[in-house]
Design an enzyme around this catalytic site. Structure first.
Site, PDB file in Angstrom:
ATOM      1  CE1 TYR A  52      -4.209  -1.537  -0.212  1.00 16.47           C
ATOM      2  CE2 TYR A  52      -3.095  -3.044   1.114  1.00 16.47           C
ATOM      3  CZ  TYR A  52      -3.945  -2.949   0.111  1.00 16.47           C
ATOM      4  OH  TYR A  52      -4.900  -3.788  -0.101  1.00 16.47           O
ATOM      5  CD  GLN A  87     -17.115  -1.237  -6.885  1.00 17.75           C
ATOM      6  OE1 GLN A  87     -16.670  -2.582  -6.907  1.00 17.75           O
ATOM      7  NE2 GLN A  87     -17.198  -0.812  -8.101  1.00 17.75           N
ATOM      8  CG  ASN A  88     -11.829   3.163  -8.165  1.00 18.45           C
ATOM      9  OD1 ASN A  88     -12.069   2.179  -8.433  1.00 18.45           O
ATOM     10  ND2 ASN A  88     -12.004   4.153  -9.314  1.00 18.45           N
ATOM     11  CG  ASP A  90      -8.233   6.350  -7.543  1.00 17.65           C
ATOM     12  OD1 ASP A  90      -9.004   7.373  -7.491  1.00 17.65           O
ATOM     13  OD2 ASP A  90      -8.560   5.526  -8.286  1.00 17.65           O
ATOM     14  CG  HIS A 105     -14.207  -1.074  -1.623  1.00 19.45           C
ATOM     15  ND1 HIS A 105     -14.307  -1.810  -2.915  1.00 19.45           N
ATOM     16  CD2 HIS A 105     -15.269  -1.629  -1.033  1.00 19.45           C
ATOM     17  CE1 HIS A 105     -15.183  -2.689  -3.105  1.00 19.45           C
ATOM     18  NE2 HIS A 105     -15.869  -2.310  -2.003  1.00 19.45           N
ATOM     19  CB  THR A 173     -17.178  -1.382 -11.374  1.00 19.10           C
ATOM     20  OG1 THR A 173     -17.233  -2.507 -10.560  1.00 19.10           O
ATOM     21  CG2 THR A 173     -18.662  -0.962 -11.828  1.00 19.10           C
ATOM     22  CB  SER A 174     -15.250  -6.282 -13.274  1.00 16.18           C
ATOM     23  OG  SER A 174     -15.042  -6.566 -12.077  1.00 16.18           O
ATOM     24  CG  ASN A 198     -16.970  -1.862 -17.990  1.00 15.58           C
ATOM     25  OD1 ASN A 198     -16.548  -1.037 -17.140  1.00 15.58           O
ATOM     26  ND2 ASN A 198     -17.043  -2.996 -17.809  1.00 15.58           N
TER      27      ASN A 198
HETATM   28  P1  OAD Z   1     -12.151  -4.548 -12.042  1.00 19.49           P
HETATM   29  O1  OAD Z   1     -10.562  -4.456 -12.319  1.00 19.49           O
HETATM   30  O2  OAD Z   1     -12.552  -5.857 -11.617  1.00 19.49           O
HETATM   31  O3  OAD Z   1     -12.816  -4.079 -13.364  1.00 19.49           O
HETATM   32  C1  OAD Z   1     -12.505  -2.790 -13.970  1.00 19.49           C
HETATM   33  C2  OAD Z   1     -13.384  -2.885 -15.060  1.00 19.49           C
HETATM   34  O4  OAD Z   1     -13.350  -1.515 -15.698  1.00 19.49           O
HETATM   35  C3  OAD Z   1     -13.686  -4.122 -16.181  1.00 19.49           C
HETATM   36  O5  OAD Z   1     -14.914  -4.478 -16.325  1.00 19.49           O
HETATM   37  C4  OAD Z   1     -12.838  -3.442 -17.321  1.00 19.49           C
HETATM   38  O6  OAD Z   1     -13.432  -3.924 -18.373  1.00 19.49           O
HETATM   39  C5  OAD Z   1     -13.077  -1.924 -17.398  1.00 19.49           C
HETATM   40  N1  OAD Z   1     -12.281  -1.053 -17.691  1.00 19.49           N
HETATM   41  C6  OAD Z   1     -11.046  -0.999 -17.854  1.00 19.49           C
HETATM   42  N2  OAD Z   1     -10.547   0.178 -18.544  1.00 19.49           N
HETATM   43  C7  OAD Z   1     -11.520   0.946 -18.776  1.00 19.49           C
HETATM   44  C8  OAD Z   1     -11.861   2.167 -19.494  1.00 19.49           C
HETATM   45  N3  OAD Z   1     -10.533   2.894 -19.966  1.00 19.49           N
HETATM   46  N4  OAD Z   1     -12.897   2.820 -19.664  1.00 19.49           N
HETATM   47  C9  OAD Z   1     -14.150   2.072 -19.165  1.00 19.49           C
HETATM   48  N5  OAD Z   1     -13.993   0.830 -18.525  1.00 19.49           N
HETATM   49  C10 OAD Z   1     -12.574   0.194 -18.227  1.00 19.49           C
HETATM   50  O7  OAD Z   1     -12.427  -3.434 -10.820  1.00 19.49           O
HETATM   51  P2  OAD Z   1     -13.492  -3.065  -9.982  1.00 19.49           P
HETATM   52  O8  OAD Z   1     -14.840  -3.667 -10.513  1.00 19.49           O
HETATM   53  O9  OAD Z   1     -13.245  -1.812  -9.513  1.00 19.49           O
HETATM   54  O10 OAD Z   1     -12.240  -4.136  -3.894  1.00 19.49           O
HETATM   55  O11 OAD Z   1     -13.200  -3.938  -8.612  1.00 19.49           O
HETATM   56  C11 OAD Z   1     -14.044  -4.003  -7.517  1.00 19.49           C
HETATM   57  C12 OAD Z   1     -13.527  -4.207  -6.587  1.00 19.49           C
HETATM   58  O12 OAD Z   1     -12.587  -5.477  -6.512  1.00 19.49           O
HETATM   59  C13 OAD Z   1     -12.334  -3.518  -5.946  1.00 19.49           C
HETATM   60  O13 OAD Z   1     -12.834  -2.104  -5.332  1.00 19.49           O
HETATM   61  C14 OAD Z   1     -11.513  -3.948  -4.990  1.00 19.49           C
HETATM   62  C15 OAD Z   1     -11.463  -5.349  -5.822  1.00 19.49           C
HETATM   63  O14 OAD Z   1     -10.821  -6.521  -5.511  1.00 19.49           O
HETATM   64  C16 OAD Z   1     -11.453  -4.358  -2.614  1.00 19.49           C
HETATM   65  O15 OAD Z   1     -10.312  -3.941  -2.649  1.00 19.49           O
HETATM   66  C17 OAD Z   1     -12.403  -4.552  -1.346  1.00 19.49           C
END
Ligand code: OAD
Length: 237
Positions: A52, A87-88, A90, A105, A173-174, A198
């Site tokens: 971190y 969820q970020n 940053d 988060h 978000t995924s 997305n």
């Molecule tokens: P993920 O890494 O799971 O998903 C990121 C999503 O963003 C994917 O669906 C990509 O297709 C999409 N993506 C990537 N680049 C992009 C762009 N330029 N424009 C639009 N979309 C784009 O990240 P999160 O869904 O944020 O939790 O993950 C959720 C949580 O899982 C996080 O907050 C973290 C993680 O483990 C904790 O730490 C508790």
């Protein structure tokens, strides 16, 4: 019209921050279980701190992109209720100027003292011997990040906003991690229209009324422009 937005790692990708679910299944070269669980911290605090500390240092090298800036503009100009739930961990929404913002988060730039319970701003490395600015006990400060198995922050407030939302928008978000992945269903059940923005359809794409596929830095400013041009304030002007 009340709006709730949920953002994930994809909104910060074009600023240069790695998303979580990259093709190799690792987060910046680490297994999530080794750096993002309370068990990992109990087992090897030095490794978790150094992970971190590196993520926190990286924030100084990146800037908000056009998607963060557009959401901050919408926040400033939207006359009705609005909430950005990220969820970020940053600080890019904040640095872009967003005010109606919740970090469900946690935040890289905050510490949490396990001795006195205080949460506080933190810049620079934390490390194992960090001293709490409130109780001055050393060695009990952890990153204020919600790890797997822990309860996300502000859930009551988020739930209330979802119940009053007329529009729910999920960005970058995924849809793989709950409870955030379930927000679309709550919003829908309570009557909101739902939009996903997305790079690819997420795990929960079928729950959205509309899905826009493409980079956040292009699609988000375009959507904000579109919605502000037909906002209640403009309509009444
Ligand atoms: P993920 O890494 O799971 O998903 C990121 C999503 O963003 C994917 O669906 C990509 O297709 C999409 N993506 C990537 N680049 C992009 C762009 N330029 N424009 C639009 N979309 C784009 O990240 P999160 O869904 O944020 O939790 O993950 C959720 C949580 O899982 C996080 O907050 C973290 C993680 O483990 C904790 O730490 C508790």
């Amino acid at each position: 019209m009340n709006i709730v937005m949920l953002t994930g790692a994809g909104i910060s990708a074009e600023s240069g921050l790695a998303t979580f679910r990259a093709a190799d299944g690792l987060w910046e070269g680490h297994r999530v279980e080794d750096v993002a669980t309370p068990e990992a911290f109990a087992r090897d605090p030095a490794q978790v701190h150094s992970f971190y500390d590196a993520r926190r240092a990286r924030l100084r090298e990146v800037e908000p992109n056009a998607a963060h800036v557009a959401l901050a503009r919408l926040d400033a100009e939207w006359p009705d209720e609005l909430l950005i739930v990220t969820q970020n961990v940053d600080d890019l929404h904040k640095r872009a100027g967003a005010k109606r913002l919740l970090h469900m988060h946690g935040e890289l730039n905050k510490g949490w003292c396990l001795a006195c319970g205080e949460r506080f701003a933190w810049a620079g490395p934390m490390g194992e011997s960090a001293c709490c600015p409130a109780c001055e006990v050393a060695g009990s400060v952890r990153p204020d990040i919600v790890w797997f198995g822990e309860m996300p922050y502000d859930m009551e407030c988020i739930d209330a906003a979802l119940q009053h939302a007329d529009l729910f928008v999920s960005i970058g978000t995924s849809g793989a991690v709950y409870p955030a992945a379930g927000f679309v269903q709550t919003a829908r059940y309570c009557g909101a229209r739902t939009l996903e923005i997305n790079l690819e359809p997420s795990a929960g794409s079928i729950f959205f009324d509309e899905v826009r596929i493409g980079p956040a830095s292009e699609l988000v400013p375009a959507w904000v422009e579109e919605i502000l041009s037909c906002s209640p304030a403009k309509a009444g002007a």
